[in-house]
Scaffold this active site. Structure first.
Site, PDB file in Angstrom:
ATOM      1  N   ASN A  32      -2.019 -23.021  75.781  1.00  0.00           N
ATOM      2  CA  ASN A  32      -2.646 -24.322  76.029  1.00  0.00           C
ATOM      3  C   ASN A  32      -1.962 -25.092  77.158  1.00  0.00           C
ATOM      4  O   ASN A  32      -2.345 -26.224  77.457  1.00  0.00           O
ATOM      5  CB  ASN A  32      -2.696 -25.170  74.741  1.00  0.00           C
ATOM      6  CG  ASN A  32      -1.309 -25.505  74.214  1.00  0.00           C
ATOM      7  OD1 ASN A  32      -0.303 -25.252  74.868  1.00  0.00           O
ATOM      8  ND2 ASN A  32      -1.263 -26.071  73.017  1.00  0.00           N
ATOM      9  N   TYR A 141      12.719 -26.617  62.947  1.00  0.00           N
ATOM     10  CA  TYR A 141      12.283 -25.516  63.816  1.00  0.00           C
ATOM     11  C   TYR A 141      12.500 -24.169  63.105  1.00  0.00           C
ATOM     12  O   TYR A 141      11.561 -23.365  62.978  1.00  0.00           O
ATOM     13  CB  TYR A 141      13.062 -25.569  65.142  1.00  0.00           C
ATOM     14  CG  TYR A 141      12.952 -24.311  65.965  1.00  0.00           C
ATOM     15  CD1 TYR A 141      11.741 -23.919  66.522  1.00  0.00           C
ATOM     16  CD2 TYR A 141      14.074 -23.499  66.173  1.00  0.00           C
ATOM     17  CE1 TYR A 141      11.639 -22.750  67.266  1.00  0.00           C
ATOM     18  CE2 TYR A 141      13.981 -22.337  66.920  1.00  0.00           C
ATOM     19  CZ  TYR A 141      12.762 -21.964  67.467  1.00  0.00           C
ATOM     20  OH  TYR A 141      12.664 -20.807  68.193  1.00  0.00           O
ATOM     21  N   PHE A 169      18.176 -14.109  69.254  1.00  0.00           N
ATOM     22  CA  PHE A 169      19.298 -15.034  69.318  1.00  0.00           C
ATOM     23  C   PHE A 169      19.090 -15.839  70.618  1.00  0.00           C
ATOM     24  O   PHE A 169      17.961 -16.226  70.888  1.00  0.00           O
ATOM     25  CB  PHE A 169      20.617 -14.262  69.150  1.00  0.00           C
ATOM     26  CG  PHE A 169      20.836 -13.945  67.677  1.00  0.00           C
ATOM     27  CD1 PHE A 169      19.925 -13.164  66.975  1.00  0.00           C
ATOM     28  CD2 PHE A 169      21.889 -14.502  66.977  1.00  0.00           C
ATOM     29  CE1 PHE A 169      20.066 -12.935  65.601  1.00  0.00           C
ATOM     30  CE2 PHE A 169      22.048 -14.276  65.604  1.00  0.00           C
ATOM     31  CZ  PHE A 169      21.141 -13.499  64.921  1.00  0.00           C
TER      32      PHE A 169
HETATM   33  N1  LIG Z   1      14.006 -19.416  74.145  1.00  0.00           N
HETATM   34  C1  LIG Z   1      14.791 -18.947  73.170  1.00  0.00           C
HETATM   35  O1  LIG Z   1      16.028 -18.850  73.303  1.00  0.00           O
HETATM   36  C2  LIG Z   1      14.171 -18.481  71.879  1.00  0.00           C
HETATM   37  C3  LIG Z   1      15.026 -18.018  70.857  1.00  0.00           C
HETATM   38  C4  LIG Z   1      14.453 -17.600  69.663  1.00  0.00           C
HETATM   39  C5  LIG Z   1      13.079 -17.591  69.495  1.00  0.00           C
HETATM   40  N2  LIG Z   1      12.281 -18.055  70.503  1.00  0.00           N
HETATM   41  C6  LIG Z   1      10.827 -18.061  70.297  1.00  0.00           C
HETATM   42  O2  LIG Z   1      10.210 -17.413  71.397  1.00  0.00           O
HETATM   43  C7  LIG Z   1       8.931 -17.996  71.642  1.00  0.00           C
HETATM   44  C8  LIG Z   1       8.803 -18.337  73.115  1.00  0.00           C
HETATM   45  O3  LIG Z   1       9.862 -19.213  73.502  1.00  0.00           O
HETATM   46  P1  LIG Z   1       9.966 -19.741  75.011  1.00  0.00           P
HETATM   47  O4  LIG Z   1      11.392 -20.059  75.248  1.00  0.00           O
HETATM   48  O5  LIG Z   1       9.248 -18.819  75.906  1.00  0.00           O
HETATM   49  O6  LIG Z   1       9.163 -21.130  74.881  1.00  0.00           O
HETATM   50  P2  LIG Z   1       8.245 -21.858  75.988  1.00  0.00           P
HETATM   51  O7  LIG Z   1       8.176 -23.286  75.556  1.00  0.00           O
HETATM   52  O8  LIG Z   1       8.716 -21.546  77.354  1.00  0.00           O
HETATM   53  O9  LIG Z   1       6.830 -21.168  75.773  1.00  0.00           O
HETATM   54  C9  LIG Z   1       5.990 -21.477  74.695  1.00  0.00           C
HETATM   55  C10 LIG Z   1       4.561 -21.444  75.230  1.00  0.00           C
HETATM   56  O10 LIG Z   1       3.672 -21.629  74.139  1.00  0.00           O
HETATM   57  C11 LIG Z   1       2.651 -22.541  74.540  1.00  0.00           C
HETATM   58  N3  LIG Z   1       2.157 -23.186  73.306  1.00  0.00           N
HETATM   59  C12 LIG Z   1       2.859 -23.935  72.425  1.00  0.00           C
HETATM   60  N4  LIG Z   1       2.066 -24.309  71.414  1.00  0.00           N
HETATM   61  C13 LIG Z   1       0.840 -23.786  71.661  1.00  0.00           C
HETATM   62  C14 LIG Z   1      -0.398 -23.829  70.965  1.00  0.00           C
HETATM   63  N5  LIG Z   1      -0.553 -24.505  69.826  1.00  0.00           N
HETATM   64  N6  LIG Z   1      -1.449 -23.161  71.490  1.00  0.00           N
HETATM   65  C15 LIG Z   1      -1.338 -22.466  72.658  1.00  0.00           C
HETATM   66  N7  LIG Z   1      -0.188 -22.397  73.362  1.00  0.00           N
HETATM   67  C16 LIG Z   1       0.893 -23.058  72.866  1.00  0.00           C
HETATM   68  C17 LIG Z   1       3.335 -23.503  75.505  1.00  0.00           C
HETATM   69  O11 LIG Z   1       2.422 -24.136  76.374  1.00  0.00           O
HETATM   70  C18 LIG Z   1       4.277 -22.554  76.245  1.00  0.00           C
HETATM   71  O12 LIG Z   1       3.657 -21.986  77.382  1.00  0.00           O
HETATM   72  C19 LIG Z   1       8.821 -19.195  70.702  1.00  0.00           C
HETATM   73  O13 LIG Z   1       8.055 -18.815  69.590  1.00  0.00           O
HETATM   74  C20 LIG Z   1      10.249 -19.465  70.293  1.00  0.00           C
HETATM   75  O14 LIG Z   1      10.326 -20.038  69.002  1.00  0.00           O
HETATM   76  C21 LIG Z   1      12.795 -18.507  71.687  1.00  0.00           C
END
Ligand SMILES: NC(=O)c1ccc[n+]([C@@H]2O[C@H](COP(=O)([O-])OP(=O)(O)OC[C@H]3O[C@@H](n4cnc5c(N)ncnc54)[C@H](O)[C@@H]3O)[C@@H](O)[C@H]2O)c1
Length: 326
Positions: A32, A141, A169
């Site tokens: 989105n 979270y 992690f």
């Molecule tokens: N970055 C980290 O270190 C880390 C660690 C553990 C887990 N994660 C998990 O990995 C995943 C990705 O993380 P990231 O760092 O790339 O985050 P990010 O914020 O860069 O990307 C998340 C994406 O999801 C989209 N989004 C959010 N809610 C939405 C919805 N309801 N409908 C459609 N699109 C939606 C956002 O626009 C964004 O582009 C997440 O689920 C996060 O919990 C990340």
């Protein structure tokens, strides 16, 4: 057959989508753009703009694509924000997610790969943390992600839908043009590199009175490329296996915040002033993974073996972004 990848404009989702494509998989993206920008999308991959709970959009995707699996990255990811605004996290990361999964489960999709997190464990009872470690998240979270895992376990028991929940992690580093671009940025490596580039005055360290070697939080850093390869392996695993899996993705090594600042100073040559402030609510002191299941069951091997290599890749990305924005 395509993989529907949500959150594919975000940091990890865009990298994974790009690598899956390089590896010959067909991918379509749903995002989105609430927490990302269109220009972060990988090129040459079909993109649907909208929310994961927009059922008419899901109908359209289902009608147009031959979806074999879903990889679900879309979520809100900020621990501090989740403490202040819990509803937002339970709504986006849990309620909308189960609505989204349910839509595709009803349509007969049998493979789900879910972006979970080390935050499901909470304060560690032992190190390294394996997948059986007690789950006691210290913030909304982590709890929102644990709820989704519980939902997937219930689906596993009641149907032939199988999942792999990958508990990352600290995702870090960059892969070519794909790097951390969160807005606002709350992750430690990009923030330190912004200090090195003169975009911030200093780095604030949230507490130096934790029970760790230097009092600052210890984390396990894993390169986003290695996370992407784990997704590919998880997808292939689900194509032949009948069992769902929970899988940690980490390096097995812990680095304190001060270690990371030192490594960034060495790699960038910048001074990087730092200041200690209060602890942030919801932060466990130490998170270090055992990734034995990823290695033994998925055959996962890390390409990026040192935190310096991870930071070097991130530094290249941030320097290039800085030059382009001048
Ligand atoms: N970055 C980290 O270190 C880390 C660690 C553990 C887990 N994660 C998990 O990995 C995943 C990705 O993380 P990231 O760092 O790339 O985050 P990010 O914020 O860069 O990307 C998340 C994406 O999801 C989209 N989004 C959010 N809610 C939405 C919805 N309801 N409908 C459609 N699109 C939606 C956002 O626009 C964004 O582009 C997440 O689920 C996060 O919990 C990340």
């Amino acid at each position: 057959m395509s993989i529907l990848l949500t959150g594919g404009a975000g940091y990890i989702g865009s990298t994974v989508a790009s690598i899956l494509k390089e590896e010959g998989e067909e991918v379509v993206i749903l995002d989105n753009l609430k927490r990302s920008k269109k220009e972060h999308l990988p090129t040459g991959i079909k993109f649907y703009e909208g929310d994961i709970d927009n059922i008419s959009l899901l109908e359209k995707i289902y009608a147009e694509e031959n979806i074999d699996a879903v990889m679900h990255f879309a979520a809100f990811i900020e621990v501090g924000e989740s403490v202040l605004e819990p509803y937002k996290y339970y709504e986006n990361n849990f309620s909308k997610t189960i609505k989204f999964f349910n839509y595709f489960i009803d349509k007969g999709v049998k493979k789900i790969i879910f972006s979970s997190t080390a935050a499901v464990y909470g304060e560690p009872q032992y190190i390294p943390i394996d997948e059986d470690h007690i789950k006691n998240p210290t913030n909304p979270y982590g709890m929102s992600k644990l709820f989704v895992e519980k939902f997937l376990e219930s689906v596993d028991r009641s149907s032939d839908v199988r999942h792999v929940a990958l508990r990352y992690f600290n995702a870090s580093g960059a892969y070519g043009n794909f790097g951390e671009n969160h807005n606002p940025e709350t992750h430690i490596i990009p923030i330190i590199l912004e200090v090195a580039l003169g975009l911030r005055d200093k780095i604030f360290i949230n507490g130096d009175d934790y029970n760790t070697k230097d009092g600052t939080c210890v984390r396990d850093y894993i390169h986003v490329y290695d996370i992407a390869i784990a997704h590919l392996l998880a997808y292939r695993y689900l194509s032949k296996s009948k069992e769902s899996l929970k899988v940690n993705l980490g390096s097995g090594e812990g680095y304190s915040i001060l270690d990371i600042i030192e490594s960034c100073r060495k790699i960038t040559g910048a001074e990087i002033p730092a200041e200690i402030r209060e602890r942030r609510e919801g932060d466990p002191s130490t998170l270090i993974a055992s990734s034995k299941i990823a290695e033994d069951v998925l055959g996962w091997r890390r390409e990026y073996k040192t935190v310096d290599a991870i930071i070097e890749s991130a530094w290249k990305f941030h320097k290039a972004k800085f030059e382009n924005n001048k």
